[in-house]
Scaffold this active site. Structure first.
Site, PDB file in Angstrom:
ATOM      1  N   TYR A 155       0.837  -1.204   0.000  1.00 49.50           N
ATOM      2  CA  TYR A 155       0.000   0.000   0.000  1.00 49.50           C
ATOM      3  C   TYR A 155       0.867   1.248   0.000  1.00 49.50           C
ATOM      4  CZ  TYR A 155      -3.434   3.439   1.691  1.00 49.50           C
ATOM      5  OH  TYR A 155      -4.232   4.547   1.834  1.00 49.50           O
ATOM      6  N   ALA A 157       3.999   1.508  -0.942  1.00 47.30           N
ATOM      7  CA  ALA A 157       4.728   1.593  -2.209  1.00 47.30           C
ATOM      8  C   ALA A 157       3.816   2.118  -3.318  1.00 47.30           C
ATOM      9  CB  ALA A 157       5.290   0.222  -2.585  1.00 47.30           C
TER      10      ALA A 157
END
Length: 249
Positions: A155, A157
């Site tokens: 999430y 990233a």
């Protein structure tokens, strides 16, 4: 009426920040397409609220990770309401998972929904915006993109990718009178907050300098500002709205 006569598409518009944003834009004169993934009843309720304001509204369904489905959705919105002027890329899924338990399949899905999804919608909408030489886009990122979140690796990233997507698109789009910005919310009182334990939720609240969770309507106000001509000299920017939480390691 800052958005009188404009057509808006709000992804994830059936709840939380998306719902508050859809209602905010309608209140300022926009006709709104309310995207949902599964909760058609909630999307219909938001649309009914918008119609009661005197604006047009249509619920539209798509898995935003599915490019063909997104293209069909944008075609449906254009047919029902007209060319999309305002896009809010809000749909997403946190998918908390400890680092030690993270599987490649989980990574793939979270990246698909939170990064490839916004790209799909942006790419489907930009053609109409370029043709009419006008567009305003807000991508919803997260402060998870800017701080260490071991239990939200994919999430975080993906949301960092959303910020980079925003920056990378601002130059090419600017020549067509299309502005694109993003917002990075902190801990907001939405359904997603319910995915964490009571203890974690209390820790989030206690370590936020303003001492409370943000409200969806507060994020909607920031998004509406970025879509409006009040922010006419802003593009490629990310506005952090975290109650000061971004300052906490």
């Amino acid at each position: 009426m800052k958005f009188k006569g404009k057509v808006a598409l709000v992804t994830g518009g059936s709840r939380g920040i998306g719902q508050a944003t859809a209602l905010k834009l309608a209140g300022e004169g926009a006709n709104v397409a309310v995207h949902y993934s599964q909760a058609i009843d909630k999307a219909e309720t938001v649309c009914e609220q918008i119609r009661n304001m005197g604006q047009k509204a249509v619920p539209v369904q798509a898995d935003i990770a599915d490019r063909d489905a997104v293209n069909r959705m944008v075609g449906e919105v254009t047919k029902e309401l007209g060319t999309i002027d305002l896009l809010v890329n809000n749909a997403g899924d946190v998918g908390n998972m400890p680092f030690e338990e993270l599987a490649p399949e989980h990574w793939d899905r979270i990246i698909a929904v939170n990064l490839t999804g916004p790209f799909n919608v942006l790419w489907a909408v930009k053609l109409g915006m370029i043709e009419q030489q006008f567009g305003r886009i807000v991508n919803v990122s997260s402060i998870a993109a800017l701080a260490v979140r071991p239990n939200q690796l994919p999430y975080a990233a993906a949301k960092a990718g959303v910020i980079s997507l925003t920056k990378s698109c601002c130059g090419p789009l600017a020549q067509h009178n299309i502005r694109i910005n993003s917002v990075a919310p902190g801990a907001i009182a939405t359904d997603m907050l319910g995915e964490v334990s009571t203890e974690m939720a209390e820790q989030l609240r206690a370590t936020t300098p303003l001492g409370r969770f943000g409200e969806p309507e507060e994020m909607a106000n920031v998004i509406a500002f970025l879509l409006s001509e009040d922010s006419s000299y802003m593009t490629g920017s990310t506005v952090i709205a975290s109650g000061g939480r971004i300052l906490i390691p």
